[in-house]
Design an enzyme around this catalytic site. Structure first.
Site, mmCIF file in Angstrom:
data_model
loop_
_atom_site.group_PDB
_atom_site.id
_atom_site.type_symbol
_atom_site.label_atom_id
_atom_site.label_comp_id
_atom_site.label_asym_id
_atom_site.label_seq_id
_atom_site.Cartn_x
_atom_site.Cartn_y
_atom_site.Cartn_z
ATOM 1 N N ASP A 131 0.774 -1.266 0.022
ATOM 2 C CA ASP A 131 0.030 0.108 -0.006
ATOM 3 C C ASP A 131 0.859 1.104 0.134
ATOM 4 O O ASP A 131 1.824 1.230 0.863
ATOM 5 C CB ASP A 131 -0.878 -0.085 1.351
ATOM 6 C CG ASP A 131 -2.262 0.368 1.019
ATOM 7 O OD1 ASP A 131 -2.491 1.599 0.395
ATOM 8 O OD2 ASP A 131 -3.183 -0.361 1.295
ATOM 9 N N ASP B 252 -3.001 4.821 -2.239
ATOM 10 C CA ASP B 252 -3.947 5.519 -1.392
ATOM 11 C C ASP B 252 -4.360 6.797 -1.762
ATOM 12 O O ASP B 252 -3.435 7.536 -2.285
ATOM 13 C CB ASP B 252 -3.327 5.407 0.117
ATOM 14 C CG ASP B 252 -4.438 5.777 1.195
ATOM 15 O OD1 ASP B 252 -5.298 5.089 1.446
ATOM 16 O OD2 ASP B 252 -4.332 6.783 1.842
ATOM 17 N N GLU C 193 -6.719 4.683 -5.718
ATOM 18 C CA GLU C 193 -7.905 4.912 -5.173
ATOM 19 C C GLU C 193 -8.550 6.303 -5.651
ATOM 20 O O GLU C 193 -7.858 7.356 -5.296
ATOM 21 C CB GLU C 193 -7.613 5.282 -3.603
ATOM 22 C CG GLU C 193 -8.741 4.310 -2.712
ATOM 23 C CD GLU C 193 -8.647 5.004 -1.361
ATOM 24 O OE1 GLU C 193 -9.514 4.734 -0.539
ATOM 25 O OE2 GLU C 193 -7.828 5.626 -0.914
ATOM 26 N N HIS D 253 -11.034 -2.747 3.173
ATOM 27 C CA HIS D 253 -10.925 -2.612 4.729
ATOM 28 C C HIS D 253 -11.723 -1.491 5.274
ATOM 29 O O HIS D 253 -11.763 -0.944 6.270
ATOM 30 C CB HIS D 253 -9.516 -2.479 4.904
ATOM 31 C CG HIS D 253 -8.996 -1.279 4.440
ATOM 32 N ND1 HIS D 253 -8.583 -1.176 3.110
ATOM 33 C CD2 HIS D 253 -8.448 -0.017 4.915
ATOM 34 C CE1 HIS D 253 -8.073 -0.122 2.831
ATOM 35 N NE2 HIS D 253 -8.019 0.642 3.729
ATOM 36 N N ASP D 254 -12.289 -0.379 4.365
ATOM 37 C CA ASP D 254 -13.005 0.802 4.517
ATOM 38 C C ASP D 254 -14.324 0.724 4.350
ATOM 39 O O ASP D 254 -15.291 1.362 4.407
ATOM 40 C CB ASP D 254 -12.703 2.042 3.229
ATOM 41 C CG ASP D 254 -11.222 2.272 3.775
ATOM 42 O OD1 ASP D 254 -10.739 2.145 4.868
ATOM 43 O OD2 ASP D 254 -10.671 2.770 2.608
#
Ligand code: TEU
Ligand code: CA
Length: 594
Positions: A109, A216, A273, A348-349
């Site tokens: 990440d 990210d 993202e 994970h969000d």
């Protein structure tokens, strides 16, 4: 007309990442190897064969860097070292090798919009106004209102429901943080800072052999440096959501081209993202091969469906037709160009997909998980699956008290709701009602849902740890766990394996095929046809998204001779039997090939 992809595939020249099926690991809750209650890298290594057996060929691991863990590792204090409870650099070398030895790739990440406030760059930056790294972060003087009160430079709200600026007593200026107070934003306009980001966060790991990055908040690096106020959309709140101002800023493409030049040297992939980017043309600008920037992006329309436009935690409901329209849009946006797309419904969000998009009621949960597996594995693009999704993990029970929710997003949201209730002078009864509603919203879409420990078996703490888990295990682990499913041919896990196998075998249809939505207005059943670029293979997918049986008739107009490839539930005559609750079927017609 053959697409670029079919030509590239014919010549064996397709980018490797288009064929990637990617399993996401969120380290804290994945597998604990030493009983301290926290997942770790050795825990990941111990399950590489399990992951490989799923049929995926790539792993993405959420941040495992050193971090004070205010935002679960998305606040990085040192890109070049590992969070000690997770392990060491040696463990990472072992993990990279363990993946490569099994023919799998590994993505890390890349979190470079901001660092932790504990990063040495920020420590230096905040030490004085004349420090050489002062300009590596975004510092602005205060404003003063008519009464002479100090105010932040603008009215932006952070993504975690607070003011996006924090006052620094020592140097008497504000710094910007689009996320937590402890996550100061880097100043990407500073070239020296950018070079050091690339070296420390990217090249350091590319040299170790990682195969790319999930990036990210990739569209937030470039801000409007005059920092205009955001329009007031929530009059009760002092600060306003400002995403449309700070996403996709003026220099974004320049920065990404710089990064792409580095990545190209390693044949590394990126998946960025990309929140708040609704136009296909804008997305294409990031992913077109003509102007290399990102390999692909996560577009958020699907996971944002049914959530309020201003208050993202608020549930607004949605229709199946709206969900289909979103999938149709992002499936077809790559037609006639050289872009690429992704398929994901969890990370994970997000809340768990079974709970959000189908049903986690005990009688429907297994069928729902298979239904969604069928959807994910038959869509075009690079497919992502999130830890626990492969066994059909669900949201946490609705009766968990707020204390069980540990995510800063959930905690701050509840705080904001309470502040607003105070400000409006609501009665005790109104307050209790609003707080209860907020808790239900957090339960439905809050990030904690995805962050409970992975349910490995039915032993205490679901076999995640021999110690005390850092976060409460979902109460349903005795029923939903990997050990119970691994040898059961009818389990969700076995179904995912079968479907990923079919996706891989028929990649020209499922990974690369064109997508044709049928019956866009049908609010019960989601049906579509996939076609290989050569046109000689077709698939028909029908998915019943309701808890009721639905009439079913094979379409005959186009003369296709459909045969069942795979169903989610046993049926006597799949060509005519009504679809049972949450049932899905894939038919194929291999035309000239047969
Ligand atoms: O999330 C960024 C983020 O908040 C949005 O992209 C959001 O997920 C989207 O609008 C969908 O609703 C990333 C990480 O995934 C998250 O865990 C971190 O907290 C955050 O960045 C800060 O690094
Ligand atoms: Ca551990």
């Amino acid at each position: 007309m053959p697409s670029n992809d079919s030509l590239a595939r014919a010549s064996g020249n397709v980018k490797w990442w288009k064929n990637a099926n990617i399993f996401q690991i969120w380290p804290a809750s994945y597998k604990d190897s030493n009983g301290d209650g926290i997942g770790d890298i050795q825990g990941i290594i111990s399950t590489l064969d399990y992951i490989k057996a799923l049929g995926v060929n790539t792993i993405w691991i959420s941040p495992m860097y050193d971090s004070p863990q205010i935002d679960m590792g998305y606040d990085i204090s040192d890109y070049e070292s590992v969070y000690p409870p997770y392990g060491t650099l040696d463990d990472m070398d072992q993990l990279i090798k363990g993946c490569h030895d099994r023919g799998m790739k590994l993505l890390l990440d890349l979190v470079i919009n901001h660092t932790s406030d504990q990063h040495k760059w920020f420590q230096e930056s905040r030490s004085s106004k004349t420090n050489p790294k002062r300009d590596w972060y975004i510092w602005r003087p205060a404003k003063y209102d008519a009464d002479g009160n100090r105010q932040p430079p603008n009215n932006w709200m952070s993504c975690f429901s607070e003011c996006a600026w924090t006052w620094d007593e020592h140097t008497q200026e504000y710094y910007l943080h689009l996320f937590c107070v402890e996550q100061p934003d880097l100043n990407w306009t500073n070239e020296e800072c950018r070079r050091e980001i690339y070296r420390s966060a990217m090249e350091f790991w590319l040299e170790k052999g990682v195969d790319g990055f999930r990036v990210d908040t990739v569209n937030m690096y470039s801000k409007p440096m005059d920092f205009p106020d955001a329009p007031i959309v929530d009059p009760l709140s002092k600060y306003q959501p400002a995403g449309t101002l700070y996403c996709n800023g003026p220099e974004m493409h320049k920065y990404l081209r710089e990064m792409a030049a580095i990545l190209a040297r390693y044949d590394a992939m990126t998946v960025g993202e990309l929140p708040l980017t609704p136009n296909t043309k804008d997305v294409l600008d990031y992913v077109s091969l003509k102007d290399p920037q990102l390999s692909m992006v996560f577009q958020f329309d699907l996971v944002d469906i049914g959530r309020g436009p201003v208050d993202m935690m608020k549930l607004t409901g949605y229709k199946l037709s709206a969900l289909k329209a979103i999938i149709n849009k992002w499936q077809t946006f790559i037609e006639g160009n050289d872009g690429w797309t992704t398929v994901f419904s969890e990370n994970h969000d997000q809340g768990r997909s079974v709970s959000r998009f189908a049903s986690d009621a005990p009688e429907h949960a297994t069928n729902s998980a298979k239904l969604l597996a069928m959807l994910n594995t038959t869509l075009t693009g690079t497919m992502f699956i999130y830890q626990g999704q492969e066994i059909g993990m669900t949201n946490v029970p609705k009766d968990w008290p707020i204390e069980e929710y540990l995510d800063v997003g959930s905690i701050n949201y509840m705080k904001l709701i309470k502040e607003k209730l105070e400000a409006t002078g609501a009665s005790e009864e109104e307050k209790a009602k609003a707080v209860h509603e907020a808790l239900l919203n957090i339960n439905a879409v809050g990030r904690d849902n995805a962050r409970t420990p992975v349910q490995w078996d039915s032993s205490p703490h679901a076999g995640f740890t021999t110690g005390k888990p850092w976060m409460r295990v979902n109460d349903n682990y005795k029923k939903i766990n990997a050990a119970a499913q691994i040898n059961d041919p009818d389990s969700v896990l076995s179904f995912w394996k079968r479907m990923i196998g079919l996706r891989t075998k028929h990649s020209s249809l499922f990974t690369f095929g064109s997508f044709h939505l049928l019956e866009p207005e049908n609010e019960q059943t989601f049906s579509y046809v996939k076609k290989s670029a050569e046109g000689d293979e077709k698939a028909l997918v029908v998915l019943n998204f309701t808890d009721q049986a639905q009439e079913f008739k094979l379409p005959t107009e186009d003369g296709a001779n459909w045969s069942l490839l795979q169903g989610t539930q046993p049926v006597e005559d799949p060509t005519s039997a009504p679809l049972k609750a949450y049932e899905g079927r894939v038919f194929v017609n291999f035309g000239a090939r047969d």
